[in-house]
Design a protein around this motif. Structure first.
Motif, PDB file in Angstrom:
ATOM      1  N   TRP A 240       0.806  -1.218   0.000  1.00 48.43           N
ATOM      2  CA  TRP A 240       0.000   0.000   0.000  1.00 48.43           C
ATOM      3  C   TRP A 240       0.844   1.276   0.000  1.00 48.43           C
ATOM      4  CZ3 TRP A 240      -4.241  -1.522   4.121  1.00 48.43           C
ATOM      5  CH2 TRP A 240      -5.145  -2.403   3.517  1.00 48.43           C
ATOM      6  N   ASP A 241       2.049   1.215   0.522  1.00 43.26           N
ATOM      7  CA  ASP A 241       2.914   2.393   0.447  1.00 43.26           C
ATOM      8  C   ASP A 241       3.196   2.761  -1.001  1.00 43.26           C
ATOM      9  OD1 ASP A 241       3.046   2.654   3.217  1.00 43.26           O
ATOM     10  OD2 ASP A 241       4.820   1.371   3.372  1.00 43.26           O
ATOM     11  N   ASP A 242       3.284   1.750  -1.856  1.00 38.29           N
ATOM     12  CA  ASP A 242       3.485   2.019  -3.288  1.00 38.29           C
ATOM     13  C   ASP A 242       2.279   2.760  -3.851  1.00 38.29           C
ATOM     14  OD1 ASP A 242       5.897   0.574  -3.141  1.00 38.29           O
ATOM     15  OD2 ASP A 242       4.874  -1.313  -3.596  1.00 38.29           O
ATOM     16  N   PHE A 243       1.082   2.301  -3.520  1.00 32.93           N
ATOM     17  CA  PHE A 243      -0.132   3.001  -3.954  1.00 32.93           C
ATOM     18  C   PHE A 243      -0.107   4.457  -3.483  1.00 32.93           C
ATOM     19  CE2 PHE A 243      -1.715  -1.284  -4.482  1.00 32.93           C
ATOM     20  CZ  PHE A 243      -2.741  -1.209  -5.412  1.00 32.93           C
ATOM     21  N   SER A 244       0.201   4.636  -2.209  1.00 29.82           N
ATOM     22  CA  SER A 244       0.143   5.974  -1.615  1.00 29.82           C
ATOM     23  C   SER A 244       1.145   6.916  -2.271  1.00 29.82           C
ATOM     24  CB  SER A 244       0.408   5.886  -0.106  1.00 29.82           C
ATOM     25  OG  SER A 244       0.322   7.149   0.501  1.00 29.82           O
ATOM     26  N   ASP A 245       2.366   6.457  -2.462  1.00 27.92           N
ATOM     27  CA  ASP A 245       3.392   7.317  -3.050  1.00 27.92           C
ATOM     28  C   ASP A 245       3.090   7.619  -4.516  1.00 27.92           C
ATOM     29  OD1 ASP A 245       4.644   7.380  -0.634  1.00 27.92           O
ATOM     30  OD2 ASP A 245       6.237   5.963  -1.164  1.00 27.92           O
ATOM     31  N   LEU A 246       2.606   6.626  -5.244  1.00 29.13           N
ATOM     32  CA  LEU A 246       2.218   6.877  -6.634  1.00 29.13           C
ATOM     33  C   LEU A 246       1.056   7.862  -6.703  1.00 29.13           C
ATOM     34  CD1 LEU A 246       2.416   3.252  -8.088  1.00 29.13           C
ATOM     35  CD2 LEU A 246       3.946   5.158  -8.620  1.00 29.13           C
ATOM     36  N   SER A 247       0.153   7.787  -5.736  1.00 25.86           N
ATOM     37  CA  SER A 247      -0.982   8.706  -5.710  1.00 25.86           C
ATOM     38  C   SER A 247      -0.521  10.153  -5.568  1.00 25.86           C
ATOM     39  CB  SER A 247      -1.930   8.344  -4.563  1.00 25.86           C
ATOM     40  OG  SER A 247      -3.047   9.196  -4.529  1.00 25.86           O
ATOM     41  N   LYS A 248       0.515  10.357  -4.773  1.00 26.94           N
ATOM     42  CA  LYS A 248       1.033  11.719  -4.579  1.00 26.94           C
ATOM     43  C   LYS A 248       1.614  12.301  -5.856  1.00 26.94           C
ATOM     44  CE  LYS A 248       2.165  10.639   0.241  1.00 26.94           C
ATOM     45  NZ  LYS A 248       3.258  10.265   1.177  1.00 26.94           N
ATOM     46  N   ALA A 249       2.082  11.435  -6.750  1.00 20.72           N
ATOM     47  CA  ALA A 249       2.728  11.898  -7.980  1.00 20.72           C
ATOM     48  C   ALA A 249       1.772  11.928  -9.169  1.00 20.72           C
ATOM     49  CB  ALA A 249       3.915  10.995  -8.315  1.00 20.72           C
ATOM     50  N   THR A 250       0.556  11.418  -8.977  1.00 29.15           N
ATOM     51  CA  THR A 250      -0.359  11.236 -10.104  1.00 29.15           C
ATOM     52  C   THR A 250      -1.541  12.180  -9.987  1.00 29.15           C
ATOM     53  OG1 THR A 250       0.242   8.885 -10.192  1.00 29.15           O
ATOM     54  CG2 THR A 250      -1.754   9.555 -11.358  1.00 29.15           C
ATOM     55  N   PRO A 251      -1.730  13.075 -10.953  1.00 28.20           N
ATOM     56  CA  PRO A 251      -2.887  13.984 -10.901  1.00 28.20           C
ATOM     57  C   PRO A 251      -4.173  13.269 -11.271  1.00 28.20           C
ATOM     58  CG  PRO A 251      -1.648  14.333 -12.927  1.00 28.20           C
ATOM     59  CD  PRO A 251      -0.863  13.334 -12.118  1.00 28.20           C
ATOM     60  N   LEU A 252      -5.279  13.711 -10.696  1.00 27.97           N
ATOM     61  CA  LEU A 252      -6.592  13.152 -11.009  1.00 27.97           C
ATOM     62  C   LEU A 252      -7.110  13.806 -12.287  1.00 27.97           C
ATOM     63  CD1 LEU A 252      -8.930  11.294 -10.055  1.00 27.97           C
ATOM     64  CD2 LEU A 252      -9.912  13.319  -8.952  1.00 27.97           C
ATOM     65  N   LEU A 253      -7.309  12.979 -13.332  1.00 32.84           N
ATOM     66  CA  LEU A 253      -7.631  13.517 -14.656  1.00 32.84           C
ATOM     67  C   LEU A 253      -9.075  13.291 -15.080  1.00 32.84           C
ATOM     68  CD1 LEU A 253      -4.426  12.526 -16.679  1.00 32.84           C
ATOM     69  CD2 LEU A 253      -4.901  14.621 -15.406  1.00 32.84           C
ATOM     70  N   THR A 254      -9.824  12.454 -14.371  1.00 31.86           N
ATOM     71  CA  THR A 254     -11.192  12.192 -14.808  1.00 31.86           C
ATOM     72  C   THR A 254     -12.195  12.470 -13.702  1.00 31.86           C
ATOM     73  OG1 THR A 254     -11.299   9.856 -14.144  1.00 31.86           O
ATOM     74  CG2 THR A 254     -10.347  10.339 -16.314  1.00 31.86           C
ATOM     75  N   ARG A 255     -13.409  12.781 -14.135  1.00 38.70           N
ATOM     76  CA  ARG A 255     -14.559  12.902 -13.242  1.00 38.70           C
ATOM     77  C   ARG A 255     -15.638  11.968 -13.781  1.00 38.70           C
ATOM     78  NH1 ARG A 255     -13.673  14.754  -8.240  1.00 38.70           N
ATOM     79  NH2 ARG A 255     -13.008  16.915  -8.116  1.00 38.70           N
ATOM     80  N   ILE A 256     -15.593  10.720 -13.333  1.00 40.31           N
ATOM     81  CA  ILE A 256     -16.569   9.718 -13.736  1.00 40.31           C
ATOM     82  C   ILE A 256     -17.223   9.205 -12.457  1.00 40.31           C
ATOM     83  CG2 ILE A 256     -16.978   7.704 -15.200  1.00 40.31           C
ATOM     84  CD1 ILE A 256     -14.065   7.942 -16.162  1.00 40.31           C
ATOM     85  N   TYR A 257     -18.526   9.054 -12.459  1.00 42.68           N
ATOM     86  CA  TYR A 257     -19.250   8.679 -11.253  1.00 42.68           C
ATOM     87  C   TYR A 257     -18.627   7.434 -10.611  1.00 42.68           C
ATOM     88  CZ  TYR A 257     -23.125   7.536  -8.166  1.00 42.68           C
ATOM     89  OH  TYR A 257     -23.884   7.269  -7.062  1.00 42.68           O
ATOM     90  N   PRO A 258     -18.325   7.470  -9.293  1.00 37.57           N
ATOM     91  CA  PRO A 258     -18.805   8.411  -8.284  1.00 37.57           C
ATOM     92  C   PRO A 258     -17.906   9.631  -8.052  1.00 37.57           C
ATOM     93  CG  PRO A 258     -17.673   6.632  -7.202  1.00 37.57           C
ATOM     94  CD  PRO A 258     -17.648   6.300  -8.668  1.00 37.57           C
ATOM     95  N   ASN A 259     -16.867   9.804  -8.886  1.00 29.99           N
ATOM     96  CA  ASN A 259     -16.018  10.991  -8.727  1.00 29.99           C
ATOM     97  C   ASN A 259     -16.607  12.210  -9.428  1.00 29.99           C
ATOM     98  OD1 ASN A 259     -14.267   9.270  -7.464  1.00 29.99           O
ATOM     99  ND2 ASN A 259     -12.960   8.982  -9.236  1.00 29.99           N
ATOM    100  N   GLY A 260     -17.696  12.014 -10.114  1.00 29.09           N
ATOM    101  CA  GLY A 260     -18.369  13.088 -10.835  1.00 29.09           C
ATOM    102  C   GLY A 260     -19.701  12.558 -11.310  1.00 29.09           C
ATOM    103  N   SER A 261     -20.353  13.266 -12.213  1.00 30.27           N
ATOM    104  CA  SER A 261     -21.675  12.827 -12.677  1.00 30.27           C
ATOM    105  C   SER A 261     -21.619  12.101 -14.013  1.00 30.27           C
ATOM    106  CB  SER A 261     -22.621  14.035 -12.791  1.00 30.27           C
ATOM    107  OG  SER A 261     -22.083  15.005 -13.677  1.00 30.27           O
TER     108      SER A 261
END
Length: 609
Positions: free
Chosen positions: A320-341
């Motif tokens: 999970w540390d790999d997930f967490s560190d990659l998340s810090k370096a990766t921008p959120l590019l999509t808004r698809i439900y449930p992250n958007g409509s």
């Protein structure tokens, strides 16, 4: 390459040296000169092609033609998998036309979390992944095949097929999707009706009508849950044809891609010059690519377990540390439900996979020096498939987003990170998906309200006991306890409390849906209560603090007080009997913890470091 992504990749390679070496040696031992069926005795081989037509039988006897295994999760109760009914004949015909043979090697089960959600059958869901892996392995174990085609889409099916396929890592393996259903009732409207039902404002008839308008035809559900996350991740890992993940079923383009995938499975065998087994496609770099794409799109939290298990099947150790560190370096590019409509079809219209690949590659967020089923590198995945005069071609996709409310750019992302955090503290380790939350950082400190199962929450909600700031604790939901069911049915009532102005969150050793939404949820808590995790000592009123900015999950109870407490005791016998659950006792007993993939397949190979 982005330096953080390169660092995470390097440490996965470093910690996996011994296990990856052993894996590669294993698949090399399984590789044989000539068709693999050539190693069989005459009696074995005769059994293997006894039911074939004369032409296929002659081809298989000649030892000059490739034989492609088809493994399918078809059933017609799952909308996503119903289109697979006709695929075997389509695949066989396409393969025959290029001078090879295909045999249906075996079927695997496919259960739907959408049907079993909140019911006893859900307690088999996660374990079905390992069952699917074993089923795929049994189908391939006849050693008749030179490559494989995997037909699967939904939650546990694709991870299971990946696990099974990687156990036969010497075989080239192509995954073939069936595509999402056309858009129905907008996801935002569906969520509104669900919440109104939870509040008692509308009845069951209105709820069923809304759900029926949303889930209305053959194809994958259009929200961005685990099923569509599966398709996106598998394509980014190079196991789909470019742009094939989200083409609607029953269309000429879908059929053309299915036929092309069949032909590609014949080109990769060891009988030719382009041998590319799945064990050489799935390596540390392709795994990181899959994780980055998942995070860039706000994908399913279920993959914090599935991809750990898949990596292990390829001799790689991911945590999970790999997930967490990659998340810090990766921008959120999509808004698809449930992250958007928007839904997955809107994502395709905005630019889809070709534009996502282009942006991530241009920003140095994906490794380009990887193997795929289409050759070396991901540049070909920046193109999208089209039919021109009936012929399948790949053409340049959009260079910029056609809907910036759905698909953003690296320069102007929806959020600067991938929206997945790891929480750590005395309670244990958990993951929390923040990409769908209203605020980028979640910090809540509130008294606990403790439940031993998900159903007890309903009465407390209806009676008003939860009308306050609180952190709901639902325990004894982990892998070894009851198979770790999804707790998505908790989302509507907790969402109602949130809309009333209360600060609420969830802490659980169970799962939430791949469609985890606006309610902060620290999930997959490990160690689980059943295995002596501290969550088993939490009492009503204990202050719990969740802070994604610091990565803390804190139980504000004096250590002396905790030492004096006994662990909660709960009778789980009724969750171990009925709906087939009694047959899975052995599997439950061998499941690893959530951070180790909640997997029963590697118990004799040592722990995941």
């Amino acid at each position: 390459m982005n330096t953080i992504i390169q660092e995470v990749t390097d440490r996965i390679i470093e910690r996996s040296q011994a296990t990856r070496k052993a894996y590669l040696e294993k698949i090399e031992r399984a590789r044989k000169n000539g068709p693999l069926r050539g190693q069989l005795s005459c009696g074995n081989l005769a059994h293997g092609f006894a039911a074939c037509n004369p032409a296929d039988k002659a081809d298989l006897r000649s030892m000059t033609k490739a034989n492609v295994a088809i493994v399918s999760s078809y059933n017609d109760m799952l909308s996503a998998h119903q289109p697979y009914e006709t695929y075997p004949q389509i695949l066989k015909q396409a393969i025959a036309e290029v001078g090879s043979v295909a045999q249906f090697a075996g079927g695997v089960p496919a259960m739907c979390d959408g049907v079993t959600q909140g019911n006893a059958g859900m307690e088999l869901s996660l374990m079905s992944r390992d069952n699917i892996a074993m089923g795929a392995a049994i189908g391939l174990s006849h050693n008749m095949f030179d490559s494989a085609i995997m037909l699967g889409i939904c939650d546990k099916i694709v991870p299971g097929l990946l696990l099974g396929g990687l156990s036969f890592g010497h075989l080239p393996t192509v995954f073939v999707p069936a595509g999402p259903m056309p858009s129905g009732l907008p996801n935002k409207e569906k969520a509104r009706v669900r919440q109104e039902y939870a509040e008692g404002k509308v009845g069951r008839d209105a709820l069923l009508e809304a759900e029926s308008q949303s889930y209305h035809s053959a194809g994958t559900c259009t929200f961005y849950g685990t099923a569509n996350s599966n398709q996106l991740v598998v394509e980014v890992m190079g196991l789909h044809l470019p742009g094939s993940s989200f083409v609607n079923p029953g269309t000429p383009l879908r059929d053309a891609l299915t036929k092309a995938a069949a032909v590609q499975a014949t080109r990769l065998t060891d009988l030719g010059e382009n041998y590319m087994p799945i064990g050489h496609v799935v390596d540390a770099k392709s795994m990181v690519n899959g994780l980055v794409a998942l995070l860039a799109t706000g994908g399913s939290t279920n993959h914090t377990m599935h991809l750990v298990a898949v990596a292990r099947a390829a001799g790689l150790i991911v945590n999970w540390d790999d997930f967490s560190d990659l998340s810090k370096a990766t921008p959120l590019l999509t808004r698809i439900y449930p992250n958007g409509s928007a839904d997955i079809n809107h994502f395709v219209a905005a630019g889809g996979m070709s534009l996502l690949f282009k942006q991530l590659l241009d920003a140095g967020l994906l490794h380009n020096d990887v193997n795929t089923i289409c050759g070396r590198g991901l540049d070909q995945y920046t193109k999208e498939p089209q039919l021109r005069d009936g012929e399948l071609e790949w053409v340049d996709g959009p260079q910029t987003s056609l809907d910036k409310e759905v698909l953003a750019s690296v320069e102007q992302p929806f959020k600067p990170d991938g929206g997945l955090s790891v929480l750590d503290g005395a309670l244990g380790r958990a993951v929390i998906k923040t990409s769908a939350l209203k605020e980028p950082v979640c910090h809540i400190k509130a008294p606990a309200v403790v439940f031993e199962d998900q159903y007890a929450l309903d009465e407390a909600f209806q009676s008003g006991q939860l009308d306050k700031d609180c952190i709901v604790v639902v325990r004894f939901q982990g892998p070894s306890a009851i198979g770790m069911p999804e707790l998505h049915r908790l989302t509507p009532p907790l969402g109602v409390l949130q809309d009333k102005g209360y600060k609420v969150a969830l802490v659980t050793d169970g799962r939430m849906s791949g469609a985890s939404g606006k309610v902060p949820a620290a999930i997959h808590l490990t160690p689980e209560a059943y295995k002596g995790g501290l969550i088993g000592k939490v009492k009503d009123g204990d202050l719990i603090e969740i802070n994604t900015a610091t990565g803390e999950l804190i139980l504000h109870v004096d250590q002396a007080e905790l030492d004096a407490r006994e662990f909660a005791k709960v009778d789980l016998s009724m969750s171990h009997v009925g709906m087939g659950r009694e047959m899975f006792g052995g599997m439950r007993a061998t499941l690893t913890g959530a951070e180790e993939g909640a997997c029963s397949l590697f118990y004799d190979q040592g722990p995941i470091a």
